[in-house]
Design a protein around this motif. Structure first.
Motif, PDB file in Angstrom:
ATOM      1  N   ALA A  12      41.656  29.854  32.257  1.00 36.00           N
ATOM      2  CA  ALA A  12      40.784  30.418  33.285  1.00 36.00           C
ATOM      3  C   ALA A  12      40.889  31.934  33.396  1.00 36.00           C
ATOM      4  CB  ALA A  12      41.135  29.798  34.641  1.00 36.00           C
ATOM      5  N   VAL A  13      39.819  32.498  33.941  1.00 35.21           N
ATOM      6  CA  VAL A  13      39.816  33.857  34.456  1.00 35.21           C
ATOM      7  C   VAL A  13      39.613  33.699  35.952  1.00 35.21           C
ATOM      8  CG1 VAL A  13      38.586  36.051  34.539  1.00 35.21           C
ATOM      9  CG2 VAL A  13      38.906  34.891  32.351  1.00 35.21           C
ATOM     10  N   GLU A  14      40.468  34.310  36.736  1.00 35.09           N
ATOM     11  CA  GLU A  14      40.386  34.186  38.191  1.00 35.09           C
ATOM     12  C   GLU A  14      40.195  35.555  38.812  1.00 35.09           C
ATOM     13  OE1 GLU A  14      44.090  32.349  39.271  1.00 35.09           O
ATOM     14  OE2 GLU A  14      43.576  30.446  38.302  1.00 35.09           O
ATOM     15  N   LEU A  15      39.228  35.677  39.724  1.00 32.45           N
ATOM     16  CA  LEU A  15      38.990  36.919  40.449  1.00 32.45           C
ATOM     17  C   LEU A  15      39.285  36.682  41.936  1.00 32.45           C
ATOM     18  CD1 LEU A  15      35.633  38.047  38.785  1.00 32.45           C
ATOM     19  CD2 LEU A  15      37.967  38.691  38.158  1.00 32.45           C
ATOM     20  N   TYR A  16      39.920  37.678  42.550  1.00 27.67           N
ATOM     21  CA  TYR A  16      40.377  37.549  43.928  1.00 27.67           C
ATOM     22  C   TYR A  16      39.739  38.611  44.819  1.00 27.67           C
ATOM     23  CZ  TYR A  16      43.990  34.422  42.214  1.00 27.67           C
ATOM     24  OH  TYR A  16      44.645  33.363  41.649  1.00 27.67           O
ATOM     25  N   TYR A  17      39.546  38.256  46.080  1.00 29.60           N
ATOM     26  CA  TYR A  17      39.130  39.206  47.107  1.00 29.60           C
ATOM     27  C   TYR A  17      40.106  39.042  48.258  1.00 29.60           C
ATOM     28  CZ  TYR A  17      36.435  41.612  50.661  1.00 29.60           C
ATOM     29  OH  TYR A  17      36.037  42.477  51.640  1.00 29.60           O
ATOM     30  N   ASN A  18      40.777  40.112  48.637  1.00 32.55           N
ATOM     31  CA  ASN A  18      41.753  40.069  49.723  1.00 32.55           C
ATOM     32  C   ASN A  18      42.811  38.990  49.470  1.00 32.55           C
ATOM     33  OD1 ASN A  18      42.848  41.105  52.065  1.00 32.55           O
ATOM     34  ND2 ASN A  18      41.625  39.794  53.405  1.00 32.55           N
ATOM     35  N   ASN A  19      43.229  38.895  48.213  1.00 34.13           N
ATOM     36  CA  ASN A  19      44.261  37.959  47.778  1.00 34.13           C
ATOM     37  C   ASN A  19      43.836  36.488  47.862  1.00 34.13           C
ATOM     38  OD1 ASN A  19      46.788  37.925  46.468  1.00 34.13           O
ATOM     39  ND2 ASN A  19      47.784  37.190  48.324  1.00 34.13           N
ATOM     40  N   VAL A  20      42.525  36.225  47.951  1.00 36.91           N
ATOM     41  CA  VAL A  20      42.002  34.859  47.975  1.00 36.91           C
ATOM     42  C   VAL A  20      41.115  34.667  46.750  1.00 36.91           C
ATOM     43  CG1 VAL A  20      40.572  33.212  49.249  1.00 36.91           C
ATOM     44  CG2 VAL A  20      42.071  34.780  50.502  1.00 36.91           C
ATOM     45  N   LYS A  21      41.374  33.594  45.978  1.00 31.23           N
ATOM     46  CA  LYS A  21      40.586  33.338  44.774  1.00 31.23           C
ATOM     47  C   LYS A  21      39.145  33.022  45.164  1.00 31.23           C
ATOM     48  CE  LYS A  21      42.013  29.929  42.298  1.00 31.23           C
ATOM     49  NZ  LYS A  21      42.432  28.899  41.346  1.00 31.23           N
ATOM     50  N   LYS A  22      38.195  33.789  44.587  1.00 30.38           N
ATOM     51  CA  LYS A  22      36.775  33.616  44.888  1.00 30.38           C
ATOM     52  C   LYS A  22      35.979  33.136  43.687  1.00 30.38           C
ATOM     53  CE  LYS A  22      36.763  34.793  49.181  1.00 30.38           C
ATOM     54  NZ  LYS A  22      36.265  33.887  50.202  1.00 30.38           N
TER      55      LYS A  22
END
Length: 170
Positions: free
Chosen positions: A25-35
């Protein structure tokens, strides 16, 4: 080069910005939450997806939960920050009614409920047929109306036609 995972993190807070997992996977986060995450079957998004269409914004909102939770999809076009038009599909858990709504100018124009056996149309909303809307069927809030404004006549064909009162007694 031999790393199994690459993590991008904020140096001050340690919050994740992104993770890149070898053969995964590639995982992107916003404010330390996976989005956002790539999966073996596609992508997974937490939250809503917005598409910038110039002066209008089209927003696709997917919601859901596993098991018997509610699931839904809404596609809404907004102009000047106000919801204008959209299609909303909701699939509910068993025991509650599933709905599909078509919405214009922030008002529901048509609702299909249940197993597709009910269609709700608000007062004043017309079913219109023909290129020039020659035939219209609607309820104006007080009276039910069938209007034919075409050049021809209204033909009703049946082996048996009955006009009955609400109690079906006359």
């Amino acid at each position: 080069r031999g790393a199994e995972e690459i993590h991008l993190q904020d140096t001050d807070s340690g919050e994740y910005l992104a993770k890149f997992i070898k053969n995964g996977a590639v995982e992107l986060y916003y404010n330390n939450v996976k989005k956002f995450e790539t999966t073996s079957t596609g992508v997974s998004v937490s939250g809503s997806v917005s598409v910038d269409a110039g002066t209008n914004t089209t927003q696709a909102i997917f919601s859901g939960s596993g098991g018997s939770g509610a699931r839904g999809l809404a596609i809404v076009t907004e102009a000047d920050g106000a919801a204008d038009e959209g299609v909303i599909f909701n699939a509910r858990a068993s025991g509650t009614t599933a709905t599909m709504k078509f919405q214009t100018n922030s008002a529901t124009a048509l609702t299909i409920q249940g197993e597709g056996d009910e269609i709700d149309i608000p007062d004043g909303t017309k079913l219109r047929f023909g290129d020039s809307n020659d035939l219209q069927i609607y309820h104006d809030g007080s009276n039910s109306r069938i209007e034919d404004g075409g050049t021809g006549y209204l033909a009703i064909r049946s082996n048996d036609i009955r006009f009955e009162n609400p109690a079906a007694m006359k």
